[in-house]
Design a protein around this motif. Sequence first.
Motif, short mmCIF file in Angstrom:
data_model
loop_
_atom_site.label_atom_id
_atom_site.label_comp_id
_atom_site.label_asym_id
_atom_site.label_seq_id
_atom_site.Cartn_x
_atom_site.Cartn_y
_atom_site.Cartn_z
N THR A 16 0.82 -1.14 0.08
CA THR A 16 -0.08 0.00 0.08
C THR A 16 0.85 1.35 0.23
O THR A 16 2.08 1.09 0.32
CB THR A 16 -1.08 -0.09 1.30
N GLU A 17 0.25 2.49 -0.33
CA GLU A 17 0.84 3.65 -0.26
C GLU A 17 0.03 4.74 -0.26
O GLU A 17 -1.43 4.57 -0.51
CB GLU A 17 1.80 3.67 -1.52
N ALA A 18 0.27 5.81 0.07
CA ALA A 18 -0.51 7.07 0.32
C ALA A 18 -0.97 7.42 -1.09
O ALA A 18 -0.10 7.51 -2.08
CB ALA A 18 0.15 8.05 0.97
N PHE A 19 -2.22 7.91 -0.97
CA PHE A 19 -2.74 8.12 -2.58
C PHE A 19 -2.14 9.65 -2.70
O PHE A 19 -1.60 9.89 -3.95
CB PHE A 19 -4.29 8.51 -2.32
N TRP A 20 -2.07 10.54 -1.69
CA TRP A 20 -1.26 11.86 -1.92
C TRP A 20 -0.23 11.81 -0.95
O TRP A 20 -0.45 11.54 0.27
CB TRP A 20 -2.28 13.03 -1.49
N PRO A 21 0.94 12.21 -1.56
CA PRO A 21 1.37 12.53 -3.06
C PRO A 21 1.94 11.31 -3.59
O PRO A 21 2.25 11.37 -4.92
CB PRO A 21 2.35 13.64 -2.76
N ASN A 22 2.01 10.30 -3.23
CA ASN A 22 2.85 9.17 -3.51
C ASN A 22 2.23 8.59 -4.77
O ASN A 22 2.85 8.39 -6.14
CB ASN A 22 3.18 7.81 -2.63
N PHE A 23 0.83 8.06 -4.80
CA PHE A 23 0.23 7.56 -6.11
C PHE A 23 0.26 8.84 -7.16
O PHE A 23 0.27 8.35 -8.26
CB PHE A 23 -1.18 7.00 -5.49
N LEU A 24 -0.68 9.65 -6.72
CA LEU A 24 -0.71 10.85 -7.71
C LEU A 24 0.67 11.19 -8.52
O LEU A 24 0.54 11.63 -9.54
CB LEU A 24 -1.29 12.06 -7.12
N LEU A 25 1.72 11.29 -7.66
CA LEU A 25 2.94 11.78 -8.21
C LEU A 25 3.31 10.84 -9.47
O LEU A 25 3.94 11.16 -10.48
CB LEU A 25 4.02 11.75 -7.02
N LYS A 26 3.16 9.23 -9.04
CA LYS A 26 3.59 8.46 -10.02
C LYS A 26 2.79 8.57 -11.34
O LYS A 26 3.10 8.53 -12.50
CB LYS A 26 3.32 7.02 -9.41
N GLU A 27 1.32 8.79 -10.93
CA GLU A 27 0.42 8.87 -12.29
C GLU A 27 0.79 10.05 -12.91
O GLU A 27 0.76 10.17 -14.25
CB GLU A 27 -0.98 9.08 -11.84
N TRP A 28 1.23 11.31 -12.42
CA TRP A 28 1.52 12.54 -13.34
C TRP A 28 2.82 12.30 -14.08
O TRP A 28 2.97 12.90 -15.13
CB TRP A 28 1.72 13.58 -12.23
N MET A 29 3.88 11.47 -13.26
CA MET A 29 4.83 11.06 -14.07
C MET A 29 4.81 10.43 -15.28
O MET A 29 5.40 10.68 -16.44
CB MET A 29 6.11 10.71 -13.03
N VAL A 30 3.90 9.36 -15.30
CA VAL A 30 3.71 8.53 -16.37
C VAL A 30 3.06 9.33 -17.48
O VAL A 30 3.45 9.31 -18.65
CB VAL A 30 2.97 7.51 -16.04
N GLY A 31 2.08 10.17 -17.04
CA GLY A 31 1.10 10.99 -17.85
C GLY A 31 2.35 11.94 -18.71
O GLY A 31 2.26 12.38 -19.86
N ALA A 32 3.36 12.47 -17.79
CA ALA A 32 4.10 13.43 -18.55
C ALA A 32 4.99 13.31 -19.48
O ALA A 32 5.41 13.44 -20.51
CB ALA A 32 5.00 14.16 -17.17
N VAL A 33 5.43 11.73 -19.11
CA VAL A 33 6.33 10.71 -20.15
C VAL A 33 5.58 10.63 -21.48
O VAL A 33 5.98 11.00 -22.75
CB VAL A 33 6.72 9.47 -19.65
N PHE A 34 4.21 10.44 -21.45
CA PHE A 34 3.46 10.20 -22.77
C PHE A 34 3.08 11.32 -23.40
O PHE A 34 3.15 11.45 -24.58
CB PHE A 34 2.38 9.42 -22.31
N LEU A 35 3.11 12.54 -22.53
CA LEU A 35 2.65 13.91 -23.33
C LEU A 35 3.77 14.34 -24.04
O LEU A 35 3.79 14.69 -25.03
CB LEU A 35 2.46 14.83 -22.05
#
Length: 257
Positions: free
Chosen positions: A36-55
């Motif tokens: 498990t991990e904290a939704f904020w900021p750990n999980f959201l940070l990973k999602e944003w990093m993946v989105g930034a790579v695709f962008l």
Amino acid sequence: MHRGKGMKFVGDSRVPALSERKPNIPKDYSEYPGKTEAFWPNFLLKEWMVGAVFLVGYLCLTIAHPSPLERVADPTDTAYIPLPDWYFLFLYQLLKYTYASGPYNIIGALVIPGLAFGGLLLAPFIDRGPERRPSKRPLATGFMLLAIAATFYLTWESVVTHDWEAAKAQGKIVAEAAIDKESPGYKVYEAQGCIGCHGAELSGGAGGVALLDTNLKPEEVAKIAKEGKGGMPAGIFKGTDEELKQLAEFISTAKSK
């Protein structure tokens, strides 16, 4: 239990004692270490990093492969053959068939797609079985496979039957011609319907060749206008001899910039 006035019931098994009620607290996820991990900021940070790579990847693709632009839209070019985006190609191909086009256009444009999408919307109400395995749901699985196969087939047919060379030619960007649209020759050109195949700028299209820089003499242009040439049949020009002369001189002197 005390009888009489002020009767009280104590320890009724049907009603748990307030002192025994436990608060509705979710499980302590610390019992799952490393999962498990904290939704904020750990999980959201990973999602944003993946989105930034695709962008960044998409931006690089748009820079390396710019959008294929075509010439300025010409509403007078009735011979232009449009092509929708890839996700509409199956509907585009469907409208080419006999009983889905022409007088039956309503069937191909509304009835068949309406039945397909209506069935998709009603699927949860029609197939309410508890089974989740596709083999246990033959109707739903069969209709879905049929829809996927039909979509792939129609898309493929649209791609392989489309004249890509003609589409490239009709969309080619050409220099704007120095045409005097107020000249008598252009008025005849417009009145005789030449615009429909050769375009308002004489740049041609899917139905006719470009009429710029033809290097033809007026007599040669007049002969072609009367007798036809190539895909242009004879007898299209219906004007007078004076109008034919004006048209021939206009086309023979039409030059691109």
